[in-house]
Motif scaffolding. Structure first.
Motif, PDB file in Angstrom:
ATOM      1  N   UNK A  15     -13.286  28.167 -10.155  1.00 25.49           N
ATOM      2  CA  UNK A  15     -13.972  26.882 -10.298  1.00 25.49           C
ATOM      3  C   UNK A  15     -13.771  26.022  -9.061  1.00 25.49           C
ATOM      4  N   UNK A  16     -12.533  26.023  -8.508  1.00 23.85           N
ATOM      5  CA  UNK A  16     -12.253  25.229  -7.311  1.00 23.85           C
ATOM      6  C   UNK A  16     -13.064  25.721  -6.116  1.00 23.85           C
ATOM      7  N   UNK A  17     -13.265  27.026  -6.018  1.00 24.80           N
ATOM      8  CA  UNK A  17     -14.061  27.576  -4.914  1.00 24.80           C
ATOM      9  C   UNK A  17     -15.546  27.249  -5.083  1.00 24.80           C
ATOM     10  N   UNK A  18     -15.995  27.196  -6.317  1.00 27.71           N
ATOM     11  CA  UNK A  18     -17.417  26.935  -6.579  1.00 27.71           C
ATOM     12  C   UNK A  18     -17.777  25.459  -6.409  1.00 27.71           C
ATOM     13  N   UNK A  19     -16.815  24.577  -6.692  1.00 28.24           N
ATOM     14  CA  UNK A  19     -17.102  23.131  -6.697  1.00 28.24           C
ATOM     15  C   UNK A  19     -17.722  22.627  -5.394  1.00 28.24           C
ATOM     16  N   UNK A  20     -17.097  22.838  -4.225  1.00 30.06           N
ATOM     17  CA  UNK A  20     -17.709  22.288  -2.999  1.00 30.06           C
ATOM     18  C   UNK A  20     -19.079  22.889  -2.696  1.00 30.06           C
ATOM     19  N   UNK A  21     -19.259  24.161  -3.033  1.00 30.41           N
ATOM     20  CA  UNK A  21     -20.555  24.796  -2.791  1.00 30.41           C
ATOM     21  C   UNK A  21     -21.620  24.152  -3.673  1.00 30.41           C
ATOM     22  N   UNK A  22     -21.258  23.863  -4.933  1.00 34.35           N
ATOM     23  CA  UNK A  22     -22.207  23.215  -5.846  1.00 34.35           C
ATOM     24  C   UNK A  22     -22.554  21.807  -5.364  1.00 34.35           C
ATOM     25  N   UNK A  23     -21.552  21.090  -4.875  1.00 32.41           N
ATOM     26  CA  UNK A  23     -21.803  19.722  -4.385  1.00 32.41           C
ATOM     27  C   UNK A  23     -22.697  19.764  -3.151  1.00 32.41           C
ATOM     28  N   UNK A  24     -22.365  20.608  -2.198  1.00 28.45           N
ATOM     29  CA  UNK A  24     -23.156  20.683  -0.959  1.00 28.45           C
ATOM     30  C   UNK A  24     -24.557  21.208  -1.220  1.00 28.45           C
ATOM     31  N   UNK A  25     -24.695  22.061  -2.252  1.00 30.26           N
ATOM     32  CA  UNK A  25     -26.005  22.605  -2.578  1.00 30.26           C
ATOM     33  C   UNK A  25     -26.824  21.713  -3.488  1.00 30.26           C
ATOM     34  N   UNK A  26     -26.281  20.570  -3.854  1.00 31.28           N
ATOM     35  CA  UNK A  26     -27.010  19.637  -4.717  1.00 31.28           C
ATOM     36  C   UNK A  26     -27.157  20.138  -6.135  1.00 31.28           C
ATOM     37  N   UNK A  27     -26.254  21.039  -6.580  1.00 32.11           N
ATOM     38  CA  UNK A  27     -26.367  21.591  -7.929  1.00 32.11           C
ATOM     39  C   UNK A  27     -25.242  21.128  -8.849  1.00 32.11           C
ATOM     40  N   UNK A  28     -24.430  20.176  -8.389  1.00 27.59           N
ATOM     41  CA  UNK A  28     -23.352  19.703  -9.253  1.00 27.59           C
ATOM     42  C   UNK A  28     -23.898  18.662 -10.223  1.00 27.59           C
ATOM     43  N   UNK A  29     -23.383  18.686 -11.431  1.00 27.33           N
ATOM     44  CA  UNK A  29     -23.749  17.683 -12.436  1.00 27.33           C
ATOM     45  C   UNK A  29     -22.522  17.376 -13.265  1.00 27.33           C
ATOM     46  N   UNK A  30     -22.566  16.218 -13.940  1.00 22.19           N
ATOM     47  CA  UNK A  30     -21.443  15.782 -14.776  1.00 22.19           C
ATOM     48  C   UNK A  30     -21.668  16.286 -16.193  1.00 22.19           C
ATOM     49  N   UNK A  31     -20.656  16.931 -16.735  1.00 24.33           N
ATOM     50  CA  UNK A  31     -20.742  17.442 -18.105  1.00 24.33           C
ATOM     51  C   UNK A  31     -20.473  16.299 -19.075  1.00 24.33           C
ATOM     52  N   UNK A  32     -21.405  16.074 -19.979  1.00 24.11           N
ATOM     53  CA  UNK A  32     -21.241  14.986 -20.941  1.00 24.11           C
ATOM     54  C   UNK A  32     -21.965  15.336 -22.241  1.00 24.11           C
ATOM     55  N   UNK A  33     -21.584  14.698 -23.346  1.00 22.21           N
ATOM     56  CA  UNK A  33     -22.272  14.953 -24.624  1.00 22.21           C
ATOM     57  C   UNK A  33     -23.749  14.628 -24.569  1.00 22.21           C
ATOM     58  N   UNK A  34     -24.145  13.784 -23.621  1.00 25.32           N
ATOM     59  CA  UNK A  34     -25.557  13.414 -23.519  1.00 25.32           C
ATOM     60  C   UNK A  34     -26.432  14.607 -23.164  1.00 25.32           C
TER      61      UNK A  34
END
Length: 520
Positions: free
Chosen positions: A385-404
């Motif tokens: 997960x730690x390795x994937x996080x920066x790649x997701x952020x730089x690739x514009x694919x990160x999102x916040x997990x929420x009940x919404x």
């Protein structure tokens, strides 16, 4: 057969007389001119008899007897005292008390000399035979105690020499060895059955759970096409679950450089396979993905064969070709398969079983024995997960997990739980049955994946898919798991320990002493 005799006398004429008399009787005689020289010659020598003079300068015969009695290696050698002290009864008595077997005056009769020498030699040989007998009995007792107290292997019970004897002890040794081999074979078969049962149960559970991967990935991709973000959250949730469970159980230990390198390699493979699976889920049907994942078993076998950790055979090679034929059949018939938008994604999806196979072999060959499976899986997933996080952020694919997020959030949490259960089970499965047997979960996961895809996604099986599936399953059956190693140790449980009844324990010394201590 002549005996080995040492003649000890400070008189050269007396030594020559005794040596000639002994050689005339067919014995091998050596001589020593003093007590010091006698003790030096006795060290490491195998003697049947010592003819010992009492009155000698320096170390006399009494001192030699005391030294011999103090040394267990010399105490069993019979000593025939020959001295000019014919009328000194006290000296004769003292010599006998110090361990001498008999006494003979220097002016002896040849017949008496022959009788007493032969009597001492025969007693020594009988004594050695008795001690050897008791040593062999000790070995039988030690073997029995080993069987009762710990695991054992028949070849390591030390019964070979005992069983080779031609006497009653040898017959007992052969019977005991045969019984030990029968117990070993029975217990080994029981262990094998238990191991297979455990492996099969884990394989079925893991296969059913792993079969959900393809349809759940498709459902996740339908909620959001941000594959990198999905991979981050799924691995993070699964990693936190495993790590917290291991932490609560006190199973999280120190991290070494070797352990971190292992976890990093595992995490990279897991992260890549998760991202590719999620990306492929948007282009390939659940049934198709499930069939492709069956190639994990072939990948494991191929890697293991190339690394020479698996035996190769014509049957297994033909099985590998059959599996490849099934995949090629899917590629050739891709235009007639419903739900495949781009056949290139099938080729991309084929990298997933390759990475799974690499993970299988990595776990089988490099997983540290001291690493708890739950802790290891948790740490690996958190690193992934730690390795994937920066790649997701730089690739514009990160999102916040929420009940919404609604169903998407639920699916991510569920996929995290499923991933944790599958990977922990798989580590245990590899430890119990090996990488190739573990990879046979592809049988179950493929069948389960097809079932889950029909149930959750409403997909249907086509004739082409069934044909490809049949070819792959035939190949899997031909490859098969490797044969387990046979050189194992088993545990013997006496009947009285199994039932709590029966005869009382035999009176066997807790610490078998030497044969000397058993002597009457």
């Amino acid at each position: 057969m002549g005996a080995r005799v040492l003649v000890v006398d400070d008189s050269a004429s007396s030594r020559r007389k005794l040596v000639l008399a002994l050689r005339n009787l067919g014995h091998d005689a050596t001589e020593a001119a003093s007590g010091e020289a006698a003790l030096a010659q006795m060290a490491g020598a195998e003697l049947d008899l010592v003819l010992l003079d009492i009155l000698m300068p320096g170390i006399d015969g009494f001192a030699v007897l005391r030294h011999m009695q103090a040394d267990p290696a010399l105490a069993e050698i019979p000593v025939l005292v020959i001295s000019g002290l014919d009328g000194d009864a006290d000296s004769v008595a003292q010599a006998i008390e110090l361990g001498a077997s008999d006494f003979l005056p220097k002016q002896f009769e040849p017949a008496v000399f022959r009788a007493r020498v032969q009597s001492c030699i025969e007693k020594a040989r009988l004594r050695r035979a008795e001690l050897d007998h008791l040593r062999q009995v000790d070995r039988l007792i030690t073997a029995a105690e080993r069987m009762e107290s710990s695991t054992f292997h028949p070849d390591r019970l030390g019964l070979t020499e005992v069983a080779a004897r031609a006497d009653a002890v040898g017959r007992l040794g052969r019977v005991f060895r045969d019984m030990a081999e029968q117990v070993y074979d029975r217990e080994r078969q029981l262990q094998r059955n238990i191991r297979t049962a455990k492996g099969t149960a884990l394989l079925l559970f893991m296969g059913v759970m792993a079969g959900l991967e393809a349809p759940i990935s498709i459902l996740l991709y339908a909620e959001t096409e941000l594959a990198l973000g999905l991979a981050f959250w799924v691995n993070l949730v699964a990693g936190l679950i495993c790590f917290c469970v291991a932490l609560a159980r006190g199973k999280v230990g120190p991290l070494t450089h070797t352990l971190l390198a292992f976890l990093f390699a595992w995490a990279v493979l897991k992260g890549l396979s998760t991202v590719i699976m999620l990306e492929a889920a948007g282009r390939v049907t659940g049934i198709m993905l499930s069939i492709i994942l069956a190639l994990e078993a072939f990948t494991v076998f191929l890697i293991a064969a190339l690394m020479r950790i698996e035996e190769t055979s014509t049957r297994r090679f033909l099985g590998l070709l059959a599996g490849m034929a099934g995949v090629l059949f899917l590629l050739v018939a891709r235009d007639r398969i419903e739900g495949v938008n781009d056949w290139l994604w099938i080729l991309v999806a084929l990298t997933i079983p390759v990475m799974y196979g690499l993970m299988d072999v990595l776990l089988d060959q490099r997983h540290p024995a001291a690493l708890d499976p739950t802790a290891g899986v948790g740490l690996m997933l958190l690193i992934s997960a730690a390795l994937t996080f920066p790649v997701a952020v730089l690739g514009g694919q990160f999102f916040v997990l929420s009940p919404a997020m609604g169903p998407g959030a639920f699916l991510i949490v569920f996929e995290g739980l499923r991933t944790a259960a599958v990977y922990v089970s798989f580590v245990y499965l590899i430890a119990v049955a090996g990488a190739v047997f573990g990879s046979q979960a592809a049988y179950v996961s493929t069948a389960a994946g097809i079932g889950w895809s029909i149930l959750l996604l409403g997909e249907a099986l086509s004739l082409v898919t069934l044909t490809a599936l049949a070819l792959i399953f035939i190949g899997l059956a031909m490859v098969g798991p490797k044969r387990e190693a046979e050189d194992v140790e088993v545990r013997f449980v006496p009947r009285r320990k199994r039932t709590g009844q029966g005869l009382p324990p035999a009176e066997v010394p807790a610490d078998p002493s030497s044969a000397q201590e058993r002597m009457p």
